[in-house]
Write an enzyme that holds these catalytic residues in place. Sequence first.
Site, PDB file in Angstrom:
ATOM      1  N   CYS A  51       1.005  11.280  -3.374  1.00 57.44           N
ATOM      2  CA  CYS A  51      -0.420  11.618  -3.488  1.00 57.44           C
ATOM      3  C   CYS A  51      -0.624  13.129  -3.523  1.00 57.44           C
ATOM      4  CB  CYS A  51      -1.209  11.020  -2.328  1.00 57.44           C
ATOM      5  SG  CYS A  51      -1.076   9.228  -2.230  1.00 57.44           S
ATOM      6  N   ARG A 134      -3.029   2.973  -6.758  1.00 56.05           N
ATOM      7  CA  ARG A 134      -3.406   4.142  -7.572  1.00 56.05           C
ATOM      8  C   ARG A 134      -4.194   3.646  -8.782  1.00 56.05           C
ATOM      9  NH1 ARG A 134      -0.380   8.034  -5.204  1.00 56.05           N
ATOM     10  NH2 ARG A 134       1.468   7.203  -4.177  1.00 56.05           N
TER      11      ARG A 134
HETATM   12  C1  BEZ Z   1       2.939   8.625  -1.309  1.00 56.94           C
HETATM   13  O1  BEZ Z   1       3.961   9.279  -1.209  1.00 56.94           O
HETATM   14  O2  BEZ Z   1       1.915   9.098  -1.784  1.00 56.94           O
HETATM   15  C2  BEZ Z   1       2.944   7.204  -0.866  1.00 56.94           C
HETATM   16  C3  BEZ Z   1       4.100   6.477  -1.016  1.00 56.94           C
HETATM   17  C4  BEZ Z   1       4.109   5.165  -0.596  1.00 56.94           C
HETATM   18  C5  BEZ Z   1       2.998   4.604  -0.008  1.00 56.94           C
HETATM   19  C6  BEZ Z   1       1.824   5.337   0.103  1.00 56.94           C
HETATM   20  C7  BEZ Z   1       1.801   6.646  -0.325  1.00 56.94           C
END
Ligand code: BEZ
Length: 235
Positions: A51, A134
Site C-alpha cells: 500500500c 485493492r
Molecule cells: C501490503 O503490503 O500492502 C499488504 C500486504 C498484504 C495484506 C495487506 C496489505
Amino acid sequence: MENEINVMPRIGEKAPSFEAVTTQGKINFPEDFKGKWKILFSHPADFTPVCTSEFMTFGKMAQEFEQLNCQLIGLSVDGLYSHIAWLRTIKDKIDYKGMSGIEIQFPLIDDVSMKIAKQYGMIQPGESETSAVRAVFFIDPKNIIRTIMYYPLSLGRNFDEIKRVLIGLQTTDNFGVALPADWRPGDEVIVPTAGSCGVAKERVEDKSGKIHCYDWFFCTRQLSKEEVESKLGKK
Ligand code: BEZ
C-alpha cells in the site's frame, strides 16, 4: 450482513452516494465532484508495504491525473488518525525508488465502519473479511461507473494502466471510437461496428486510405496523439 457484503456496483450504474470523513475534510460523494472524473480506490491497510508503494506512486502522479480532470479518492477501513500518521510517515521518512517527500493531497476516507467498502463491493471475504481488496472505480463526470478493477492484497496495481484506462475512457467518449488491445494515444482506433451491410461493404472498399479493414467486422482509422491530447480532461 451477508447481503451487504454481496452488493457489487456494476459498470454503467450510478456511483452509490455516501458521506465520509477524509484526510481533507468531509465529503459528499460523488456529488461534490460532479463534472470531474473520479477514481475511487481502496487499499487493505495503512502502514503496510504494498500500500505504501502504491500511495507513493499515485502521489507522484497526482498532477497528471489533475490535468486529466480527475479527482483521486482513497479508502481503507482504517481510521482518520491512522491515515494522518501513515501519510506523515510517507512524507517524512520513506525514500523508495527515487521517490521521497511525497505529500498525498487527495482525500483518504476513514471507513472504520466498513460501510462504504461494503457498499462498493470492496470487502471480498474469500480474500479478507477484515480489510478491503485493492479496488479501483472509474466514475465519469455524470457519476456513472465506467470501469472497475479488483486486485488481491498481495499484488500492487499498475498505475500506468490506471492512467491508460482513464485516457482510454475519455478518448472513447470524445471520438466515438473503440480501442484495441494495448492501445495508447497515437495508435489506430476501431471504427464502430457498422449498422448495415452496406456501410460495412463501403468500409472494406474505402478508397480514401483513411480507414483500414482487416475484415468486414474489424475496421480502424488513424487518430493522432495530438488529436487525443487536445481533448483530454475536457469531458
Ligand atoms: C501490503 O503490503 O500492502 C499488504 C500486504 C498484504 C495484506 C495487506 C496489505
